[in-house]
Motif scaffolding. Sequence first.
Motif, PDB file in Angstrom:
ATOM      1  N   GLY A 317       0.887  -1.157   0.103  1.00  0.00           N
ATOM      2  CA  GLY A 317       0.014  -0.043   0.160  1.00  0.00           C
ATOM      3  C   GLY A 317       0.777   1.237  -0.033  1.00  0.00           C
ATOM      4  O   GLY A 317       1.772   1.354   0.788  1.00  0.00           O
ATOM      5  N   GLY A 318       0.404   2.132  -0.739  1.00  0.00           N
ATOM      6  CA  GLY A 318       1.334   3.475  -0.890  1.00  0.00           C
ATOM      7  C   GLY A 318       2.676   3.043  -1.693  1.00  0.00           C
ATOM      8  O   GLY A 318       3.688   3.382  -0.975  1.00  0.00           O
ATOM      9  N   SER A 319       2.495   2.377  -2.730  1.00  0.00           N
ATOM     10  CA  SER A 319       3.716   1.744  -3.314  1.00  0.00           C
ATOM     11  C   SER A 319       4.383   2.943  -4.125  1.00  0.00           C
ATOM     12  O   SER A 319       3.691   3.806  -4.312  1.00  0.00           O
ATOM     13  N   ASP A 320       5.705   2.549  -4.197  1.00  0.00           N
ATOM     14  CA  ASP A 320       6.420   3.646  -5.088  1.00  0.00           C
ATOM     15  C   ASP A 320       7.455   2.723  -6.040  1.00  0.00           C
ATOM     16  O   ASP A 320       7.362   1.554  -6.242  1.00  0.00           O
ATOM     17  N   SER A 396      -2.599   5.052  -8.169  1.00  0.00           N
ATOM     18  CA  SER A 396      -3.049   6.209  -7.229  1.00  0.00           C
ATOM     19  C   SER A 396      -2.091   7.442  -7.878  1.00  0.00           C
ATOM     20  O   SER A 396      -0.888   7.317  -8.288  1.00  0.00           O
ATOM     21  N   GLY A 398      -0.264   9.271  -5.924  1.00  0.00           N
ATOM     22  CA  GLY A 398       1.041   8.954  -5.186  1.00  0.00           C
ATOM     23  C   GLY A 398       1.778   7.964  -5.884  1.00  0.00           C
ATOM     24  O   GLY A 398       3.089   8.103  -6.128  1.00  0.00           O
ATOM     25  N   ASN A 399       1.287   6.823  -6.357  1.00  0.00           N
ATOM     26  CA  ASN A 399       1.863   5.860  -7.094  1.00  0.00           C
ATOM     27  C   ASN A 399       2.661   6.432  -8.542  1.00  0.00           C
ATOM     28  O   ASN A 399       3.932   6.316  -8.529  1.00  0.00           O
ATOM     29  N   ASP A 447      -5.884  -1.431  -0.162  1.00  0.00           N
ATOM     30  CA  ASP A 447      -4.918  -2.147   0.779  1.00  0.00           C
ATOM     31  C   ASP A 447      -5.844  -2.374   1.989  1.00  0.00           C
ATOM     32  O   ASP A 447      -5.523  -3.970   2.529  1.00  0.00           O
ATOM     33  N   THR A 466       5.436  -0.681   1.859  1.00  0.00           N
ATOM     34  CA  THR A 466       5.102   0.368   1.476  1.00  0.00           C
ATOM     35  C   THR A 466       6.323   1.411   1.150  1.00  0.00           C
ATOM     36  O   THR A 466       7.254   1.271   1.683  1.00  0.00           O
ATOM     37  N   LEU A 468       5.466   4.850   0.286  1.00  0.00           N
ATOM     38  CA  LEU A 468       5.049   6.173   0.698  1.00  0.00           C
ATOM     39  C   LEU A 468       4.528   6.384   2.187  1.00  0.00           C
ATOM     40  O   LEU A 468       4.647   7.482   2.629  1.00  0.00           O
ATOM     41  N   THR A 470       1.742   3.949   4.872  1.00  0.00           N
ATOM     42  CA  THR A 470       0.404   3.570   4.993  1.00  0.00           C
ATOM     43  C   THR A 470       0.034   3.441   6.347  1.00  0.00           C
ATOM     44  O   THR A 470       0.401   2.324   6.833  1.00  0.00           O
TER      45      THR A 470
END
Length: 550
Positions: A317-320, A396, A398-399, A447, A466, A468, A470
Amino acid sequence: MKNKVLKIHANDNVIVALTDLKKDEIVELDGQSYTLTEDIAAKHKFAMYDFEVGSEIKMYDVLVGKANQPIAKGGSINIFNVKHAVNSFELRENQAEWQAPNLSGFEGRTFNGFHRPDGSVGTANYWLVIPLVFCENRNIEVLREALVDDLGYARKHTYQNQTNDLIALYKAGKTIEDILSADLQSQETETQKQKLFPNVDGVKFLLHDGGCGGTRQDSTALCGMLAGYITHPNCAGATVLSLGCQNAQVGELKAEIAKRDTNFQKPLYILEQQNIGTESEMMAQALKQTFAGLMQANQNTRQPAPLSKLTIGLECGGSDGFSGISANPAIGYTSDLLIGLGGTVILAEFPELCGVEQELTDRCVSRDDAALFSHLVKTYNDRAKAVGSGFDMNPSPGNIKDGLITDAIKSAGAAKKGGTSPVTSVLDYPEKVTKSGLCLLCTPGNDVESTTAEVASGANLVLFTTGLGTPTGNPIAPVVKIATNSKLFNKMSDIIDINTGTIIEGEESIEQAGERILEYAIKVASGEIEVCAVRNGQDDFIPWKRGVSL
């Protein structure tokens, strides 16, 4: 940092920046020089050679997009010049026999868990209080107020003390500027009282907005999911409040429990308000029965169990842009280790497997499972398209900002969580895992919905990567949060447990990180380490309604 750039697979045609790179900078990789035509931020990619419109973009040795504009060698790969694209997939023969990694450091190892009558072993010992329909949420909240604090399960936050400090400043005539610059007390948490039942980790209240008013399919799925929690090895027993007239009937819940445990022996108290009458009478019964259940639950103690009794859910979740080259492959190696030891791993988030379906179908031991996986993926994507969406719309903002510019790029990295082992079963939500090995579970990419579903299917511990940050967890299963990069780990240390930025920095191999994560997971499963999500009380719980959720 040993290297500034990385080519993930020999067949790829884009290169990942491991640090911020500047326009006109010359970087070297595998004997080749690349002059950058523009700034490339860390986690983003640049072209290895000139791309024409329609040129295929490959990462992880799979198609992840196509150029919709010409891209010069050394130029940025971004949302303006690349569009999502994936290859089709088909049913083929299973892959060659799998070779497990070196297990010598873990063979014969155990963890201390709670043994249940059905043979499963929990990593925790919780009592559940559950509404069968949202109409009972208020009564569940009343039970929470009545039980949690006096039983010693409430966490005392210093935020209340901070509020008192602000009130005192206001009463003293301080200005807004004084308030904003005030130095308030620490934000650490502590247990407010000693636990009355030391062997019970907590009483958890699974509030939701379902059970009636939606489709019958949703209420049936809800009963199955709640049954998954009631029969879960981390659950000692449950109190269920029902109104009586809702879609999610008590009989349906009991049938779903029987599907998952034909000889169910845990204490289970079900109270139906329309049968009992007054709220006060029902609440009195609920309190007495829950207290009696806690007395029974407190008789359970931790005992040694083989690592084969671990079922780990895999989540991101909040992947980069580093997720697929540090944390995800690291827990992929952890997965392979656990499966080699006879354990079970759940890989979910079907929208985030888009583009790697061929690899996963090839890894299915059973052709029927391969066909089921294909059907579930295609049906899910078709439903999303029918309402104007689709798997390609999964990333997203953010992704995208951090390098995952197409769903296929995101998926190719996300699938690394599942390691390399054969797929032993494919399940549709909210079915329960019954076979050891790698299981594919149909869930959304969301997530919290996915983590909720993985635990319902039997995960007694979750590894959550993660890039970013989460802040999430689960009511009954410890969620181990794993940072993909050291900057995040240092910045958000209050919600992150493990750092795999060491892989990016060249200090550790994927295999070394995977072994370190398994060692950590064993201590968490034994109750020796309290993860951040548990310490912070992050009890996120969202059942999946089978509409479109990516």
